[in-house]
Design a protein around this motif. Structure first.
Motif, PDB file in Angstrom:
ATOM      1  N   GLN A 143      54.396  42.238 -26.879  1.00 29.07           N
ATOM      2  CA  GLN A 143      53.488  43.356 -27.133  1.00 29.07           C
ATOM      3  C   GLN A 143      53.496  43.740 -28.610  1.00 29.07           C
ATOM      4  OE1 GLN A 143      53.867  46.794 -24.450  1.00 29.07           O
ATOM      5  NE2 GLN A 143      53.786  48.126 -26.241  1.00 29.07           N
ATOM      6  N   THR A 144      54.676  43.804 -29.228  1.00 27.44           N
ATOM      7  CA  THR A 144      54.782  44.193 -30.628  1.00 27.44           C
ATOM      8  C   THR A 144      54.174  43.125 -31.528  1.00 27.44           C
ATOM      9  OG1 THR A 144      56.814  45.398 -30.122  1.00 27.44           O
ATOM     10  CG2 THR A 144      56.363  44.940 -32.439  1.00 27.44           C
ATOM     11  N   THR A 145      54.443  41.853 -31.233  1.00 22.46           N
ATOM     12  CA  THR A 145      53.840  40.766 -32.012  1.00 22.46           C
ATOM     13  C   THR A 145      52.326  40.856 -31.969  1.00 22.46           C
ATOM     14  OG1 THR A 145      55.723  39.303 -31.562  1.00 22.46           O
ATOM     15  CG2 THR A 145      53.657  38.254 -32.241  1.00 22.46           C
ATOM     16  N   LYS A 146      51.784  41.125 -30.790  1.00 23.57           N
ATOM     17  CA  LYS A 146      50.336  41.241 -30.627  1.00 23.57           C
ATOM     18  C   LYS A 146      49.795  42.420 -31.438  1.00 23.57           C
ATOM     19  CE  LYS A 146      46.799  41.759 -27.015  1.00 23.57           C
ATOM     20  NZ  LYS A 146      46.574  41.949 -25.553  1.00 23.57           N
ATOM     21  N   GLU A 147      50.488  43.562 -31.381  1.00 22.34           N
ATOM     22  CA  GLU A 147      50.021  44.752 -32.099  1.00 22.34           C
ATOM     23  C   GLU A 147      50.156  44.585 -33.608  1.00 22.34           C
ATOM     24  OE1 GLU A 147      52.157  48.015 -30.423  1.00 22.34           O
ATOM     25  OE2 GLU A 147      50.941  48.062 -28.596  1.00 22.34           O
ATOM     26  N   PHE A 148      51.247  43.990 -34.072  1.00 18.38           N
ATOM     27  CA  PHE A 148      51.415  43.753 -35.505  1.00 18.38           C
ATOM     28  C   PHE A 148      50.320  42.819 -36.024  1.00 18.38           C
ATOM     29  CE2 PHE A 148      56.004  44.876 -36.907  1.00 18.38           C
ATOM     30  CZ  PHE A 148      55.895  46.102 -36.277  1.00 18.38           C
ATOM     31  N   ASN A 149      50.003  41.781 -35.261  1.00 15.41           N
ATOM     32  CA  ASN A 149      48.959  40.858 -35.683  1.00 15.41           C
ATOM     33  C   ASN A 149      47.578  41.490 -35.589  1.00 15.41           C
ATOM     34  OD1 ASN A 149      50.427  38.611 -36.538  1.00 15.41           O
ATOM     35  ND2 ASN A 149      50.677  37.840 -34.463  1.00 15.41           N
ATOM     36  N   ALA A 150      47.430  42.517 -34.749  1.00  9.73           N
ATOM     37  CA  ALA A 150      46.169  43.261 -34.708  1.00  9.73           C
ATOM     38  C   ALA A 150      46.001  44.064 -35.991  1.00  9.73           C
ATOM     39  CB  ALA A 150      46.137  44.194 -33.494  1.00  9.73           C
ATOM     40  N   PHE A 151      47.105  44.591 -36.518  1.00 11.87           N
ATOM     41  CA  PHE A 151      47.047  45.331 -37.774  1.00 11.87           C
ATOM     42  C   PHE A 151      46.791  44.380 -38.945  1.00 11.87           C
ATOM     43  CE2 PHE A 151      50.157  48.431 -35.654  1.00 11.87           C
ATOM     44  CZ  PHE A 151      49.129  49.235 -35.213  1.00 11.87           C
ATOM     45  N   SER A 152      47.396  43.211 -38.908  1.00 12.78           N
ATOM     46  CA  SER A 152      47.232  42.239 -39.992  1.00 12.78           C
ATOM     47  C   SER A 152      47.294  40.839 -39.388  1.00 12.78           C
ATOM     48  CB  SER A 152      48.344  42.412 -41.035  1.00 12.78           C
ATOM     49  OG  SER A 152      48.203  41.482 -42.074  1.00 12.78           O
ATOM     50  N   LYS A 153      46.140  40.216 -39.283  1.00  7.79           N
ATOM     51  CA  LYS A 153      46.011  38.934 -38.573  1.00  7.79           C
ATOM     52  C   LYS A 153      46.960  37.888 -39.145  1.00  7.79           C
ATOM     53  CE  LYS A 153      42.367  35.872 -36.839  1.00  7.79           C
ATOM     54  NZ  LYS A 153      40.906  35.598 -36.907  1.00  7.79           N
ATOM     55  N   GLY A 154      47.730  37.275 -38.240  1.00  9.73           N
ATOM     56  CA  GLY A 154      48.632  36.205 -38.648  1.00  9.73           C
ATOM     57  C   GLY A 154      49.856  36.668 -39.409  1.00  9.73           C
ATOM     58  N   SER A 155      50.154  37.979 -39.344  1.00  5.52           N
ATOM     59  CA  SER A 155      51.299  38.495 -40.115  1.00  5.52           C
ATOM     60  C   SER A 155      52.630  37.977 -39.575  1.00  5.52           C
ATOM     61  CB  SER A 155      51.300  40.024 -40.133  1.00  5.52           C
ATOM     62  OG  SER A 155      51.405  40.554 -38.826  1.00  5.52           O
ATOM     63  N   ILE A 156      52.684  37.708 -38.275  1.00  6.34           N
ATOM     64  CA  ILE A 156      53.929  37.197 -37.700  1.00  6.34           C
ATOM     65  C   ILE A 156      53.644  36.172 -36.610  1.00  6.34           C
ATOM     66  CG2 ILE A 156      55.462  39.140 -38.157  1.00  6.34           C
ATOM     67  CD1 ILE A 156      54.783  40.228 -35.431  1.00  6.34           C
ATOM     68  N   ASP A 157      54.604  35.285 -36.414  1.00  7.29           N
ATOM     69  CA  ASP A 157      54.588  34.355 -35.288  1.00  7.29           C
ATOM     70  C   ASP A 157      55.594  34.850 -34.268  1.00  7.29           C
ATOM     71  OD1 ASP A 157      52.794  32.541 -36.556  1.00  7.29           O
ATOM     72  OD2 ASP A 157      54.471  31.803 -37.767  1.00  7.29           O
ATOM     73  N   GLY A 158      55.310  34.622 -33.010  1.00  5.77           N
ATOM     74  CA  GLY A 158      56.246  35.027 -31.972  1.00  5.77           C
ATOM     75  C   GLY A 158      57.510  34.184 -31.996  1.00  5.77           C
ATOM     76  N   THR A 159      58.598  34.748 -31.480  1.00  2.54           N
ATOM     77  CA  THR A 159      59.838  33.990 -31.343  1.00  2.54           C
ATOM     78  C   THR A 159      60.060  33.739 -29.858  1.00  2.54           C
ATOM     79  OG1 THR A 159      61.077  36.074 -31.360  1.00  2.54           O
ATOM     80  CG2 THR A 159      60.885  34.905 -33.442  1.00  2.54           C
ATOM     81  N   ASN A 160      59.538  32.632 -29.377  1.00  9.19           N
ATOM     82  CA  ASN A 160      59.574  32.344 -27.947  1.00  9.19           C
ATOM     83  C   ASN A 160      60.983  32.081 -27.445  1.00  9.19           C
ATOM     84  OD1 ASN A 160      56.772  32.565 -27.721  1.00  9.19           O
ATOM     85  ND2 ASN A 160      56.498  30.449 -28.406  1.00  9.19           N
ATOM     86  N   ASN A 161      61.855  31.581 -28.312  1.00  8.91           N
ATOM     87  CA  ASN A 161      63.229  31.322 -27.917  1.00  8.91           C
ATOM     88  C   ASN A 161      64.132  31.474 -29.131  1.00  8.91           C
ATOM     89  OD1 ASN A 161      63.150  28.746 -29.365  1.00  8.91           O
ATOM     90  ND2 ASN A 161      61.866  28.051 -27.663  1.00  8.91           N
TER      91      ASN A 161
END
Length: 705
Positions: free
Chosen positions: A315-333
């Motif tokens: 959820q946070t990764t999605k919201e951060f990238n909504a604020f700034s597209k591509g600002s972070i990649d998720g850490t799946n593991n």
């Protein structure tokens, strides 16, 4: 209230702005505006007297053509970029529209009564120009008139004339509206995205409103502060293509953390701290802006934003990238996290479980040790939960040059702290938020947020659910034998009937949705209220007594210990990297809260949950199960999505969804469990998100005193 003509207000404001450092300039129309823009861009882009920039008519024409495109959002991006042109010698050059690094080093002007003609001719009250561009528009109304008139006036300008000519007024970043007594500000966005509820008073650091225009101008319109707000504290929200400006308490929180990071190694003050901003006040935006600014500081190696649940990671990764597209990649593991930690990623969002695994498992240590002395800033979300105990100390011990900051809406104080172990052989000790994160850097509590209408007020209703014996007073409810009274079939049936009868009234004929939270399994008797309630709702639905869409979710993992972190009873189910139960230490007394996984959960409970998910699958044509953790995790996410989309009327839970879950469509919480302190505020706050005029309050229906 005495009236004051708008012209006097306007003239007084112009005089005040000149004293603050603005140069007054006469601009009658777009012709004057363009001539002024050309000269101001030349001044701003000249390094010194020996290196003056002189734009030819052709140069300026190219610049105008480049910037005269797109909507408000696209022009906000252009403003923050350099504008290319080819000069008369064929050389490729660029000009800067605004200095974002040294925000005070811009050219500040003020003018009044500019006339622009589009579908109608309009004259604007006061316009602040930065480097010749109109970036702030101030609309004044005489004292005694409502601010909303000024708000509506600006909307008319947007429709009639802001886009006229070269569309320079589409570069406006901030609007200010005032009647002299009350003054507010808000970000420019398309009309359909504007709401008077998104206009804000400026406040001091203690959240006291600064409403008088003269006081507001001295602080908010001071050239350096205004330029800083535009360059640093406006977020270009990518998903909705809108501008968002931070509220004063968000500004003060970010500034406090940034200053503490800048001063580390210089000041003798502690380098930790936490932000106490109430649930629903926009902590995600505040933490994103904090992280974004910190990543641009040269001496900061990385910023790591830490959450305590896998679903919040996503959820946070999605919201951060909504604020700034591509600002972070998720850490799946954990392996992905380690790659990002040792790689070039400046901003990382991850779970505390992955972070703990990365610094404790031998297979990752050789890589992680290469950054243990780097300057890394950790920002912990909901720091009242996830950071109690061993993990907090382990992170500080491993990363020798780190700084830690926490965000919480419900800090732990001495009064509501419980004893925890910092390591397996230690004696239990009370841990408060300040013990782990130091002093409060900024505070904005729920009473502040309700006053400012940033969250809704609560309407709390107590429903009597049993006949009291003569010798039992209301205050003795908690002492009543639960097996005899609280879990009595007649009482549960009455509560179920009450919800069925009153749900439409509470939710405005299901325009909104609800959560029903109930107590955990009774240890002595094995009675599990969440199961009994669901069976009652299902039975009555089959009998045709209601058509409510009921769903439930609760923890089923066998032998799961009490995670204690109100709402995190799902950790064992959702994240198999969370291998050590003591890493998430109880911050709520078991007697008051507990979790549905407080003791070993029998296969009998899991069988019921599997049956209830079967009803869900039939209702929504899905195929979820408890038979593997991934499917159950997907079930959790699907339930969350359907609550937000108003496809579930009543969600029956024990602890899940009572913290860290935001849904503006949720307006009612039914309560049949004992809540206290931060647990109560967290649970109630699920209902207080602002949505529209119809949603005027959060409804709390308590079946226990």
């Amino acid at each position: 209230m005495t009236t004051q003509p708008e012209q006097i207000l306007e003239n007084n404001l112009i005089t005040q702005l000149q004293k603050l450092g603005y140069k007054s300039v006469v601009i009658k129309d777009e012709t004057d505006l363009l001539a002024n823009l050309k000269s101001q861009l030349e001044i701003h882009n000249s390094k010194d007297a020996k290196h003056r920039v002189s734009l030819s008519d052709n140069d300026f024409k190219q610049i105008l053509n480049y910037i005269n495109k797109g909507n408000i959002f696209q022009r906000a991006k252009i403003l923050r970029d350099r504008v290319p042109y080819t000069n008369d010698k064929g050389e490729h050059k660029t000009v800067e529209l605004i200095n974002q690094i040294h925000w005070c080093k811009n050219e500040f002007q003020v003018t009044q009564q500019i006339t622009m003609e589009g579908s109608f001719k309009n004259r604007y009250d006061v316009t602040i120009l930065i480097n010749g561009l109109p970036l702030v528009q101030i609309e004044l109304k005489r004292r005694g008139l409502e601010l909303k008139e000024a708000f509506n006036q600006i909307n008319r300008y947007e429709r009639h004339s802001y886009g006229a000519g070269n569309g320079l007024f589409q570069f406006i970043q901030i609007f200010v509206i005032s009647n002299g007594v009350n003054s507010k500000y808000y970000a420019n966005s398309p009309i359909k995205a504007r709401s008077f509820k998104q206009t804000f008073y400026w406040s001091d650091v203690n959240n006291k409103h600064i409403t008088q225009l003269s006081d507001f101008a001295d602080i908010f319109l001071e050239p350096c502060h205004l330029s800083k707000m535009i360059t640093k504290y406006i977020v270009l929200q990518e998903s909705d293509k809108i501008l968002m400006v931070l509220r004063p308490y968000q500004f003060y929180a970010v500034e406090a953390i940034v200053e503490m990071v800048k001063s580390q190694g210089i000041s003798t003050q502690p380098s930790y701290g936490y932000i106490w901003h109430t649930t629903g006040s926009g902590k995600t935006l505040t933490s994103f802006k904090t992280a974004q600014i910190l990543t641009n500081l040269p001496k900061v190696h990385k910023v790591v934003f830490v959450v305590d649940r896998r679903d919040l990671d996503y959820q946070t990764t999605k919201e951060f990238n909504a604020f700034s597209k591509g600002s972070i990649d998720g850490t799946n593991n954990t392996n992905t996290l380690v790659k990002q930690m040792v790689g070039d990623n400046k901003l990382i969002v991850t779970t505390i479980q992955k972070l703990n695994t990365a610094i404790s498992k031998s297979r990752y240590l050789s890589r992680m040790k290469t950054i243990k002395d780097e300057r890394i800033v950790y920002i912990f979300d909901e720091c009242h939960r996830s950071q109690f105990g061993k993990t907090h100390n382990d992170i500080k011990a491993f990363f020798t040059n780190c700084q830690m900051f926490g965000f919480t809406g419900t800090p732990i104080f001495e009064k509501n702290a419980v004893s925890v172990k910092t390591h397996s052989n230690a004696s239990p000790q009370k841990k408060t938020t300040s013990m782990l994160f130091g002093k409060i850097l900024h505070k904005y509590v729920i009473t502040d947020a309700i006053r400012d209408e940033n969250v809704l007020k609560f309407s709390i209703e107590y429903i009597s659910t049993f006949k009291k014996k003569d010798h039992i007073a209301d205050i003795d409810v908690e002492a009543i034998d639960e097996a005899e009274v609280m879990n009595a079939p007649e009482r549960l049936n009455n509560i179920t009937d009450y919800i069925i009868a009153n749900h439409n009234r509470k939710t405005h004929s299901r325009e909104f949705t609800s959560i029903f939270c109930v107590s955990q399994k009774d240890v002595k008797t094995g009675f599990t209220p969440v199961i009994e309630y669901f069976k009652l709702f299902q039975k009555k639905k089959e009998e045709g007594k209601h058509n409510l869409r009921i769903a439930t979710i609760f923890s089923y993992e066998a032998n799961e210990e009490d995670r204690g972190t109100f709402g995190s009873d799902n950790i064992g189910v959702f994240d198999n990297e969370f291998e050590t139960p003591e890493l998430s230490i109880a911050v709520e007394p078991q007697a008051e809260y507990g979790t549905d996984a407080m003791h070993s959960v029998s296969s009998h409970t899991r069988d019921y949950l599997e049956e209830f998910i079967g009803h869900y699958n039939k209702q929504f044509s899905t195929n979820f199960t408890t038979k593997d953790s991934k499917s159950f995790y997907n079930y959790y996410n699907d339930v969350a999505k359907r609550v937000k989309h108003k496809q579930i009327d009543v969600l029956l839970v024990v602890n899940m969804f009572l913290t860290g879950f935001d849904s503006k469509a949720l307006n009612t919480l039914y309560v049949d469990k004992n809540l206290r302190y931060h647990g109560l505020i967290q649970a109630y706050s699920r209902t207080n998100r602002i949505l529209n005029e119809l949603k005027s309050q959060g409804n709390i229906v308590c079946f226990r005193n």
